[in-house]
Design a protein around this motif. Structure first.
Motif, PDB file in Angstrom:
ATOM      1  N   GLU A  45       0.827  -1.204   0.000  1.00  0.00           N
ATOM      2  CA  GLU A  45       0.000   0.000   0.000  1.00  0.00           C
ATOM      3  C   GLU A  45       0.866   1.262   0.000  1.00  0.00           C
ATOM      4  N   ALA A  46       1.937   1.273   0.784  1.00  0.00           N
ATOM      5  CA  ALA A  46       2.839   2.437   0.788  1.00  0.00           C
ATOM      6  C   ALA A  46       3.500   2.613  -0.578  1.00  0.00           C
ATOM      7  N   THR A 323      -8.879   7.407  -5.649  1.00  0.00           N
ATOM      8  CA  THR A 323      -7.777   6.468  -5.849  1.00  0.00           C
ATOM      9  C   THR A 323      -7.894   5.296  -4.882  1.00  0.00           C
ATOM     10  N   PRO A 324      -8.044   4.069  -5.391  1.00  0.00           N
ATOM     11  CA  PRO A 324      -8.064   2.913  -4.487  1.00  0.00           C
ATOM     12  C   PRO A 324      -6.646   2.576  -4.005  1.00  0.00           C
ATOM     13  N   ILE A 325      -6.505   2.467  -2.713  1.00  0.00           N
ATOM     14  CA  ILE A 325      -5.256   2.022  -2.093  1.00  0.00           C
ATOM     15  C   ILE A 325      -5.623   0.935  -1.089  1.00  0.00           C
ATOM     16  N   GLY A 326      -5.185  -0.271  -1.349  1.00  0.00           N
ATOM     17  CA  GLY A 326      -5.585  -1.382  -0.491  1.00  0.00           C
ATOM     18  C   GLY A 326      -7.087  -1.555  -0.524  1.00  0.00           C
ATOM     19  N   LYS A 335      -5.931  13.369   1.782  1.00  0.00           N
ATOM     20  CA  LYS A 335      -4.498  13.059   1.863  1.00  0.00           C
ATOM     21  C   LYS A 335      -4.295  11.636   2.355  1.00  0.00           C
ATOM     22  N   ILE A 336      -3.169  11.053   1.920  1.00  0.00           N
ATOM     23  CA  ILE A 336      -2.744   9.758   2.413  1.00  0.00           C
ATOM     24  C   ILE A 336      -1.237   9.786   2.551  1.00  0.00           C
TER      25      ILE A 336
END
Length: 427
Positions: A45-46, A323-326, A335-336
């Motif tokens: 994910e990072a 935006t899909p993340i995980g 923010k991510i």
């Protein structure tokens, strides 16, 4: 899943990795109420956060009500704070200037600086115990010796800090008489990347940024009039395919970024790394044995030290579109942050991630970032770090901590992880 991770808590700053592991076991991506953003704890994910083209570095002032023109200038024009097409143009020009052989030109100089600093350390050790045992190894013909005793010698102030500061200053062509200015400016500026910042710290950071900008404008002006064999002169001369050059604001910002990032990480890798080796003395002995046998583990050890205790813990991005993340979707405008230290301890990627292994062969750490913002100075950093570790092993094989309270030496910040000092002795 909501994360309760407290960036400013003493136990997290002292050792964030158990806290990361507990959070990662629950969910690889979590919402963080304290900062109002998502946190990516897992390596996959990072890595996705760093590489996604729908997540960007979008610079906006954190304190719009506070006038910070100097601090804002060195970020608004930075390639680190921009996305394509601006980032593409800036990075191409900077990378082309780097490609003119500057890193290779500095390789022997890095070795010479490391040797000179080791000589000075040996003198300090000898002052603590003039009749103590001599240093194993040592430079040919130096005649330097060292012993143990006294309160110890600070490895940060005496070795880890001056080496990268001098190297990046020489790379850019900063006069030796001015180099003492760089570290205080950098220290003040990087404190702004934390999530607990006082008004007094903001004022100090703005003063440092303004002084830094004024100094670099004057230096750039001198190099325009009289070019030299340094990176600033190469940056001034570099043109892209359309004949475009860096503007003066971009030149100043690029030099600031290279000076800050170019030594901050190296100082902290050495500090964190030696501290980690003190906590795992069998790995120090393993390095010494490998050097003696002519099968050096220094290169793999440097990568492992970066992975094991990352000098940069967090890299923040903003969603340009959903935006899909995980298992989550980061909505446009949210923010991510990639938690690099957590990603570098992910058991899904690293075998026995909490174990320091200086011979680790499979090591896809994210310490230098990934994607378009991968550290442009990574080759130079590796030269510095490998040279530093190899010099310490050869000159000071009996190095040991001068105090048991090593945890108290930690910097008080979460994002930039390092130690303020590291008093050492020889056995």
């Amino acid at each position: 899943m909501i994360s309760r991770l407290a960036f400013g808590a003493a136990e997290v700053i002292d050792d964030p990795y158990p806290h990361f592991a507990a959070a990662r076991a629950q969910s690889s991506v979590q919402w963080h109420e304290e900062t109002g953003m998502w946190l990516a704890f897992g390596h996959a994910e990072a890595n996705a956060v760093l590489r996604s083209r729908t997540l960007g570095r979008i610079w906006t002032p954190r304190w719009p009500e506070v006038a910070m023109p100097g601090f804002e200038l060195i970020h608004r024009h930075s390639m680190l704070e921009n996305e394509p097409p601006v980032h593409t143009r800036l990075r191409r020009l900077v990378a082309a200037a780097f490609a003119r052989g500057h890193v290779e030109r500095l390789r022997p100089r890095v070795a010479a600086l490391a040797e000179s600093l080791a000589d000075q350390l040996a003198d300090q050790f000898a002052e603590h115990d003039p009749g103590g045992p001599g240093v194993s190894g040592g430079s040919a013909g130096s005649g330097r010796s060292a012993g143990s005793g006294g309160p110890g010698v600070d490895l940060i102030a005496g070795f880890a800090e001056p080496l990268p500061v001098q190297v990046i200053a020489e790379l850019l062509g900063i006069p030796e008489s001015d180099r003492h200015l760089l570290r205080p400016w950098s220290n003040a500026i990087v404190k702004m990347y934390e999530y607990q910042v006082s008004p007094a710290q903001r004022a100090v950071a703005e003063a440092a940024a303004s002084d830094f900008v004024a100094y670099l404008r004057e230096l750039v002006g001198r190099r325009r009039r009289r070019p030299a064999a340094d990176l600033i002169s190469s940056l001034i001369a570099e043109t892209d395919s359309a004949g475009g050059r860096l503007t003066e604001d971009e030149l100043v910002t690029t030099c600031t970024l290279l000076l800050n990032a170019g030594h901050e990480a190296s100082v902290n890798v050495v500090g964190n790394g030696v501290l980690a080796l003190f906590g795992n003395p069998e790995q120090w002995q393993r390095l010494l044995a490998a050097e003696a046998a002519g099968r050096s583990l220094v290169e793999s050890a440097v990568e492992e030290l970066i992975r094991f205790d990352s000098p940069l813990q967090l890299f923040e991005r903003t969603a340009i579109s959903d935006t899909p993340i995980g298992d989550v979707t980061v909505r446009a405008g949210e923010k991510i942050a990639a938690l690099l230290g957590s990603a570098n301890r992910d058991p899904a990627v690293f075998d026995q991630p909490d174990q320091l292994d200086v011979g680790r062969a499979d090591n896809p750490h994210l310490g230098f970032g990934a994607g378009i913002h991968f550290c442009v100075g990574a080759p130079l950093a590796r030269v510095e770090l490998q040279t530093s570790l190899r010099t310490l092993l050869r000159r000071f094989p009996a190095l040991r901590p001068a105090t048991d309270g090593l945890g108290r030496l930690r910097r008080s910040e979460f994002v930039i992880r390092g130690v303020t000092s590291l008093p050492v002795l020889l056995s």
